[in-house]
Scaffold this motif. Structure first.
Motif, PDB file in Angstrom:
ATOM      1  N   GLU A  25       0.838  -1.197   0.000  1.00 50.60           N
ATOM      2  CA  GLU A  25       0.000   0.000   0.000  1.00 50.60           C
ATOM      3  C   GLU A  25       0.873   1.247   0.000  1.00 50.60           C
ATOM      4  OE1 GLU A  25      -3.309  -2.178   2.862  1.00 50.60           O
ATOM      5  OE2 GLU A  25      -1.942  -0.654   3.616  1.00 50.60           O
ATOM      6  N   CYS A  60      -2.794   0.185  -3.875  1.00 47.36           N
ATOM      7  CA  CYS A  60      -2.475  -1.121  -3.314  1.00 47.36           C
ATOM      8  C   CYS A  60      -2.154  -2.060  -4.470  1.00 47.36           C
ATOM      9  CB  CYS A  60      -3.630  -1.660  -2.485  1.00 47.36           C
ATOM     10  SG  CYS A  60      -3.374  -3.334  -1.871  1.00 47.36           S
ATOM     11  N   TRP A 102     -11.044  -1.884   0.337  1.00 42.87           N
ATOM     12  CA  TRP A 102     -10.395  -1.192   1.452  1.00 42.87           C
ATOM     13  C   TRP A 102     -11.265  -1.238   2.703  1.00 42.87           C
ATOM     14  CZ3 TRP A 102      -5.564   0.938   0.762  1.00 42.87           C
ATOM     15  CH2 TRP A 102      -5.121   1.067  -0.556  1.00 42.87           C
ATOM     16  N   CYS A 149      -5.904  -2.481   2.516  1.00 44.01           N
ATOM     17  CA  CYS A 149      -6.499  -3.061   1.322  1.00 44.01           C
ATOM     18  C   CYS A 149      -6.581  -4.576   1.491  1.00 44.01           C
ATOM     19  CB  CYS A 149      -5.703  -2.718   0.073  1.00 44.01           C
ATOM     20  SG  CYS A 149      -4.089  -3.500  -0.068  1.00 44.01           S
ATOM     21  N   GLY A 172      -3.211  -5.948   3.210  1.00 39.61           N
ATOM     22  CA  GLY A 172      -2.046  -5.100   3.217  1.00 39.61           C
ATOM     23  C   GLY A 172      -1.614  -4.780   4.634  1.00 39.61           C
TER      24      GLY A 172
END
Length: 116
Positions: free
Chosen positions: A6, A22, A36, A95, A107
């Motif tokens: 990210e 991302c 997200w 993400c 992420g």
């Protein structure tokens, strides 16, 4: 394994804009959904936006009309354009990627801070 990197978080004044990115890499076969989440201090995790194959999108009511999610399939990258930011948008944004038959991938999170 799928790795998600990210970028784009930071500090912005209320009313400003940020764009989160991302990028997914690794064992990518067929991404069904990207999106997200965010977690603000003292609050539960909130699904902010999702984009699925075919381009359909969904947004939390709190961000509709201000945030826009998009996806570059060739780059396996999802973006979140955030406009008209408010102090209550301050959170860590994560993400995620969904591939059918595989665990969801996340992420590391990127901090977004909106000063009022």
């Amino acid at each position: 394994q799928v790795q998600l990197v990210e970028s784009g978080g930071g500090l912005v004044q209320a009313g400003g804009s940020l764009r989160l990115s991302c990028a997914a890499s690794g064992s990518i076969f067929r991404i069904d959904r990207m999106g997200w989440y965010r977690r603000a201090p003292g609050k539960q995790r909130e699904l902010v936006a999702t984009i699925i194959n075919g381009g359909n999108t969904n947004y939390a009511d709190s961000v509709k009309g201000r945030f826009s999610i998009s996806r570059d399939n060739a780059k396996n990258t999802v973006y979140l354009q955030m406009n008209s930011l408010k102090a209550e948008d301050t959170a860590v944004y994560y993400c995620y990627v969904v591939q059918t038959g595989f665990p969801n991938y996340w992420g590391q999170g990127t901090q977004v801070t909106v000063s009022s």
